[in-house]
Design an enzyme around this catalytic site. Structure first.
Site, mmCIF file in Angstrom:
data_model
loop_
_atom_site.group_PDB
_atom_site.id
_atom_site.type_symbol
_atom_site.label_atom_id
_atom_site.label_comp_id
_atom_site.label_asym_id
_atom_site.label_seq_id
_atom_site.Cartn_x
_atom_site.Cartn_y
_atom_site.Cartn_z
ATOM 1 N N ARG A 1 55.690 -61.449 -15.389
ATOM 2 C CA ARG A 1 56.244 -61.902 -14.113
ATOM 3 C C ARG A 1 57.733 -61.582 -14.012
ATOM 4 O O ARG A 1 58.249 -61.302 -12.923
ATOM 5 C CB ARG A 1 55.988 -63.405 -13.951
ATOM 6 C CG ARG A 1 56.654 -64.031 -12.736
ATOM 7 C CD ARG A 1 56.128 -65.440 -12.457
ATOM 8 N NE ARG A 1 56.057 -66.257 -13.643
ATOM 9 C CZ ARG A 1 57.085 -66.886 -14.217
ATOM 10 N NH1 ARG A 1 58.312 -66.738 -13.724
ATOM 11 N NH2 ARG A 1 56.913 -67.640 -15.293
ATOM 12 N N TYR B 1 58.122 -57.427 13.843
ATOM 13 C CA TYR B 1 56.776 -57.321 13.267
ATOM 14 C C TYR B 1 56.129 -58.701 13.218
ATOM 15 O O TYR B 1 56.702 -59.656 12.685
ATOM 16 C CB TYR B 1 56.862 -56.702 11.869
ATOM 17 C CG TYR B 1 55.609 -56.878 11.045
ATOM 18 C CD1 TYR B 1 54.381 -56.382 11.490
ATOM 19 C CD2 TYR B 1 55.650 -57.559 9.842
ATOM 20 C CE1 TYR B 1 53.229 -56.568 10.744
ATOM 21 C CE2 TYR B 1 54.508 -57.744 9.087
ATOM 22 C CZ TYR B 1 53.294 -57.249 9.547
ATOM 23 O OH TYR B 1 52.153 -57.439 8.806
ATOM 24 N N ASP C 1 64.780 -53.778 8.307
ATOM 25 C CA ASP C 1 63.425 -53.373 7.958
ATOM 26 C C ASP C 1 63.314 -51.885 8.263
ATOM 27 O O ASP C 1 63.280 -51.481 9.429
ATOM 28 C CB ASP C 1 62.407 -54.188 8.767
ATOM 29 C CG ASP C 1 60.961 -53.862 8.423
ATOM 30 O OD1 ASP C 1 60.722 -52.808 7.800
ATOM 31 O OD2 ASP C 1 60.071 -54.637 8.794
ATOM 32 N N LYS D 1 53.203 -48.690 3.026
ATOM 33 C CA LYS D 1 53.169 -47.677 4.067
ATOM 34 C C LYS D 1 53.558 -46.301 3.531
ATOM 35 O O LYS D 1 52.826 -45.710 2.755
ATOM 36 C CB LYS D 1 54.050 -48.134 5.234
ATOM 37 C CG LYS D 1 53.792 -49.571 5.708
ATOM 38 C CD LYS D 1 52.341 -49.843 6.048
ATOM 39 C CE LYS D 1 52.121 -51.158 6.792
ATOM 40 N NZ LYS D 1 52.435 -52.381 6.027
#
Length: 373
Positions: free
Chosen positions: A47, A99, A170, A195
């Site tokens: 982690r 978004y 973004d 993406k």
């Protein structure tokens, strides 16, 4: 180094123990301590860190010309890490066509904890008016999803910094191949690495990139480690591999998007096309100044309403009707139906992620579908 070289080499190193040219996948969740109880290799627990994640974060930071990057398990997790790093009561200014996934986060998960206004960021006077004593963050999304509106990053940064307000951009729609917000003064860049970084619609991820390791970045790193929304070693490996071809893939996306936008703009069944590379785009001049190239995303309005738009997306054969973007395959969708009942997206809007198929095949596919309206 040029960006093509960075994409290939900054996420990889030759394995010293085997001589493997490509860094191996390290799946271990825990790492051996030394006699003194420390961690001589620099890794303690999955982690907190992993060799594959370190290499991914290195190449992502260098692509955006930043100092450091933090990888997350999704774009939403990356955005949430920013919101979680803020003090309760902080006021956020965000675009009115933000978004919907992150907008819904603010409205649902952070309601009563953070305060926010969704406004038109192209109206600089309105932005100035909306800044309050407790405003701490200006969130920019440019080009926006799905209206492809541009925000003037340089002008907005100037306003925000005059009031000691941090700026996050973004950059998912553009990618660092098409736009570099940190060079325009942004304090943080965010991506859904699902993406264009992933590029093949088979990896989920997100990333934040900073130009400097300040106190805010330390808090974000704490959210990453303590919250644990980190990508797996395999996902990090796959993303790093995909990034090697990012500059060349993006060139193909941009060329195809420009040609498809020009075709649609002349079609008798299309009301309007939203693509920054078109001279008809109201912010085309800003795009020429702010962007390195115009991206692979476009939206268009068909003549009619939701029924006509749905008919188009249900008729195409090469385009796949699906959410998401940035893959080698072309995707198409009636966007309003994805965003829910409170959407501000026009019902006749179709969003397109332009892929790397031959442009003549894409044009013919849409031509047949538009003829069916």
């Amino acid at each position: 180094m040029h960006i093509e070289t960075i994409a290939i080499h900054a996420g990889n190193h030759v394995d010293q123990s085997t001589g493997a040219v490509i860094q191996p996948i390290v799946m271990s969740t825990t790492f051996e301590r030394g006699p003194d109880g420390e961690y001589p290799a620099g890794y303690m627990y999955g982690r907190a860190g992993n060799p594959n994640r370190s290499q991914l974060e290195n190449v992502l930071a260098k692509l955006e010309l930043g100092e450091e990057a933090a990888a997350f398990s999704s774009g939403n997790a990356a955005g949430m890490a920013v919101f979680q790093s803020l003090k309760p009561g902080t006021h956020i200014i965000a675009p009115n066509d933000m978004y919907h996934g992150l907008r819904n986060q603010l409205k649902t998960l952070f309601a009563g904890i953070l305060w926010f206004d969704f406004i038109d960021l192209s109206n600089l006077e309105l932005v100035e008016q909306c800044i309050k004593p407790h405003t701490g963050l200006l969130w920019i999304e440019t080009p926006s999803n799905p209206l492809l509106k541009l925000s003037n990053i340089t002008a907005l940064v100037k306003i925000a910094h005059a009031h000691d307000v941090k700026v996050v951009v973004d950059n998912t729609f553009a990618s660092p191949i098409c736009q570099l917000p940190l060079t325009l003064g942004a304090d943080l860049v965010m991506h859904s690495s699902t993406k264009y970084f992933g590029g093949h619609s088979d990896i989920t991820g997100g990333v934040l990139i900073t130009p400097k390791k300040d106190d805010w970045w330390v808090r974000i790193r704490q959210v990453q480690e303590m919250g644990g929304a980190v990508p797996s070693p395999l996902d990090c490996y796959m993303l790093t591999r995909s990034i090697k071809t990012l500059p060349y893939r993006m060139r193909g996306h941009v060329v195809n998007a420009q040609l498809l936008a020009e075709y649609l703009e002349k079609h008798t069944m299309v009301e309007a096309v939203m693509y920054p590379g078109l001279e008809s785009h109201p912010q085309h001049q800003l795009a020429k100044i702010q962007m390195l190239s115009f991206g692979g995303m476009l939206s268009f309005l068909v003549k009619g309403g939701a029924d006509e738009a749905r008919k188009v997306v249900n008729t195409v054969k090469i385009f796949t009707q699906a959410t998401s973007l940035g893959g080698v395959e072309s995707l198409i969708e009636h966007r309003a139906s994805v965003e829910g009942p409170d959407t501000k997206t026009p019902q006749n809007l179709i969003r397109v992620s332009v892929g790397l198929e031959h442009i003549d095949d894409l044009i013919e596919d849409l031509s047949v579908a538009l003829a069916e309206i």
